[in-house]
Design an enzyme around this catalytic site. Structure first.
Site, PDB file in Angstrom:
ATOM      1  N   ASP A  68      16.270  40.115  38.303  1.00  0.00           N
ATOM      2  CA  ASP A  68      17.601  40.605  38.619  1.00  0.00           C
ATOM      3  C   ASP A  68      18.040  39.909  39.903  1.00  0.00           C
ATOM      4  O   ASP A  68      17.220  39.672  40.800  1.00  0.00           O
ATOM      5  CB  ASP A  68      17.599  42.129  38.791  1.00  0.00           C
ATOM      6  CG  ASP A  68      19.000  42.706  38.591  1.00  0.00           C
ATOM      7  OD1 ASP A  68      19.806  42.105  37.863  1.00  0.00           O
ATOM      8  OD2 ASP A  68      19.308  43.765  39.173  1.00  0.00           O
ATOM      9  N   THR A  69      19.321  39.553  39.944  1.00  0.00           N
ATOM     10  CA  THR A  69      19.840  38.787  41.086  1.00  0.00           C
ATOM     11  C   THR A  69      21.089  39.444  41.638  1.00  0.00           C
ATOM     12  O   THR A  69      21.881  40.014  40.882  1.00  0.00           O
ATOM     13  CB  THR A  69      20.195  37.355  40.629  1.00  0.00           C
ATOM     14  OG1 THR A  69      18.993  36.683  40.247  1.00  0.00           O
ATOM     15  CG2 THR A  69      20.854  36.556  41.751  1.00  0.00           C
ATOM     16  N   TYR A 150      29.259  33.356  41.195  1.00  0.00           N
ATOM     17  CA  TYR A 150      29.891  33.172  42.505  1.00  0.00           C
ATOM     18  C   TYR A 150      29.694  31.762  43.070  1.00  0.00           C
ATOM     19  O   TYR A 150      29.996  31.517  44.243  1.00  0.00           O
ATOM     20  CB  TYR A 150      29.303  34.197  43.496  1.00  0.00           C
ATOM     21  CG  TYR A 150      29.580  35.647  43.132  1.00  0.00           C
ATOM     22  CD1 TYR A 150      30.685  36.326  43.631  1.00  0.00           C
ATOM     23  CD2 TYR A 150      28.717  36.355  42.287  1.00  0.00           C
ATOM     24  CE1 TYR A 150      30.937  37.657  43.302  1.00  0.00           C
ATOM     25  CE2 TYR A 150      28.955  37.684  41.948  1.00  0.00           C
ATOM     26  CZ  TYR A 150      30.062  38.321  42.463  1.00  0.00           C
ATOM     27  OH  TYR A 150      30.304  39.636  42.134  1.00  0.00           O
ATOM     28  N   HIS A 176      17.766  30.636  44.882  1.00  0.00           N
ATOM     29  CA  HIS A 176      17.054  31.911  44.924  1.00  0.00           C
ATOM     30  C   HIS A 176      16.126  32.062  43.718  1.00  0.00           C
ATOM     31  O   HIS A 176      14.972  32.431  43.849  1.00  0.00           O
ATOM     32  CB  HIS A 176      18.089  33.050  44.952  1.00  0.00           C
ATOM     33  CG  HIS A 176      19.269  32.794  44.052  1.00  0.00           C
ATOM     34  ND1 HIS A 176      20.103  31.712  44.224  1.00  0.00           N
ATOM     35  CD2 HIS A 176      19.719  33.427  42.940  1.00  0.00           C
ATOM     36  CE1 HIS A 176      21.033  31.711  43.277  1.00  0.00           C
ATOM     37  NE2 HIS A 176      20.819  32.730  42.479  1.00  0.00           N
TER      38      HIS A 176
HETATM   39  P1  IMP Z   1      21.549  38.167  36.882  1.00  0.00           P
HETATM   40  O1  IMP Z   1      20.695  39.295  37.359  1.00  0.00           O
HETATM   41  O2  IMP Z   1      20.836  36.852  36.889  1.00  0.00           O
HETATM   42  O3  IMP Z   1      22.214  38.460  35.565  1.00  0.00           O
HETATM   43  O4  IMP Z   1      22.723  37.997  37.949  1.00  0.00           O
HETATM   44  C1  IMP Z   1      23.664  39.027  38.204  1.00  0.00           C
HETATM   45  C2  IMP Z   1      24.972  38.425  38.671  1.00  0.00           C
HETATM   46  O5  IMP Z   1      24.779  37.767  39.926  1.00  0.00           O
HETATM   47  C3  IMP Z   1      25.551  37.366  37.744  1.00  0.00           C
HETATM   48  O6  IMP Z   1      26.353  37.946  36.754  1.00  0.00           O
HETATM   49  C4  IMP Z   1      26.373  36.518  38.706  1.00  0.00           C
HETATM   50  O7  IMP Z   1      27.620  37.117  38.935  1.00  0.00           O
HETATM   51  C5  IMP Z   1      25.564  36.591  39.982  1.00  0.00           C
HETATM   52  N1  IMP Z   1      24.642  35.434  40.085  1.00  0.00           N
HETATM   53  C6  IMP Z   1      23.316  35.405  39.812  1.00  0.00           C
HETATM   54  N2  IMP Z   1      22.789  34.196  40.028  1.00  0.00           N
HETATM   55  C7  IMP Z   1      23.821  33.428  40.434  1.00  0.00           C
HETATM   56  C8  IMP Z   1      23.905  32.040  40.816  1.00  0.00           C
HETATM   57  O8  IMP Z   1      22.938  31.265  40.802  1.00  0.00           O
HETATM   58  N3  IMP Z   1      25.125  31.618  41.185  1.00  0.00           N
HETATM   59  C9  IMP Z   1      26.231  32.422  41.198  1.00  0.00           C
HETATM   60  N4  IMP Z   1      26.204  33.693  40.856  1.00  0.00           N
HETATM   61  C10 IMP Z   1      24.999  34.203  40.466  1.00  0.00           C
END
Ligand code: IMP
Length: 193
Positions: A68-69, A150, A176
């Protein structure tokens, strides 16, 4: 060794497979016939990564990991953080999310922010967490059109371009997600090689 990565995102799968190498077979949710909508109801990145990994481990009996990010902005007390995908309401509307973030930072001089990825790994019931951070700042306007999310408004520390102005190779070498996956890789090598 086989590990399920709790995603169907092709780019994430490619990136992780390239880092983990051939000795670890990384399967997707499709590969194990999991088409469930796994709820992401925790209030932290760690919590959501663990929910997803535990769901797969408990329901499919597979060793696995999940990520998760979030984008954490200093002047907004860490927002949008765990809510990054749905900051402006609808899931994954990047334009609306960036617009809201830029609006909320109008007139703000402290533009510091970081992307943080958390990976939760479960092997034979043993849980481990790894994280990866890239520090940077939020630009005043969108720049560039590669990448996703983003990327057009995030300038990594030490650079003048946004993530969306970099090649995917350049971004992936400092991101990241790359840093968290490298920690996962180091752990797996030390423990299982
Ligand atoms: P996820 O957990 O990887 O699905 O990330 C959650 C949200 O964080 C995504 O829907 C993006 O809006 C943002 N995000 C995650 N990784 C990135 C990245 O590498 N660049 C830009 N936005 C990111």
């Amino acid at each position: 060794m086989k590990l399920v990565f709790a995603t169907n995102n092709r780019h994430k799968l490619e990136e992780v497979r390239a880092i983990l190498g051939n000795s670890i077979q990384v399967l997707s949710l499709n590969d194990i016939n999991c088409h469930d909508e796994i709820p992401e109801t925790a209030e932290t990145l760690e919590g959501n990564a663990l929910i997803k990994a535990r769901y797969i481990y408990e329901n499919y009996g597979c060793n696995c990991f999940a990520d998760d990010t979030g984008l954490e902005v200093d002047a907004l007390n860490g927002e949008p953080g765990v809510y990054s995908a749905r900051y402006a309401g609808n899931n994954n509307d990047s334009e609306a999310n960036m617009h809201k973030l830029l609006q909320n930072l109008t007139g703000e001089n402290n533009r510091k922010a970081q992307f943080r990825t958390v990976i939760a790994l479960i092997i034979n019931g043993e849980e481990n967490i790894f994280d990866g951070i890239v520090k940077g700042s939020i630009s005043e306007i969108k720049k560039g059109d590669s990448g996703f999310g983003y990327d057009p408004i995030f300038i990594p520390e030490g650079f003048s371009e946004s993530f969306a102005q970099m090649t995917s190779e350049q971004k992936n070498s400092i991101s990241h997600r790359y840093r968290a996956t490298e920690k996962l890789n180091d752990y797996l090598r030390k423990k299982y090689d």
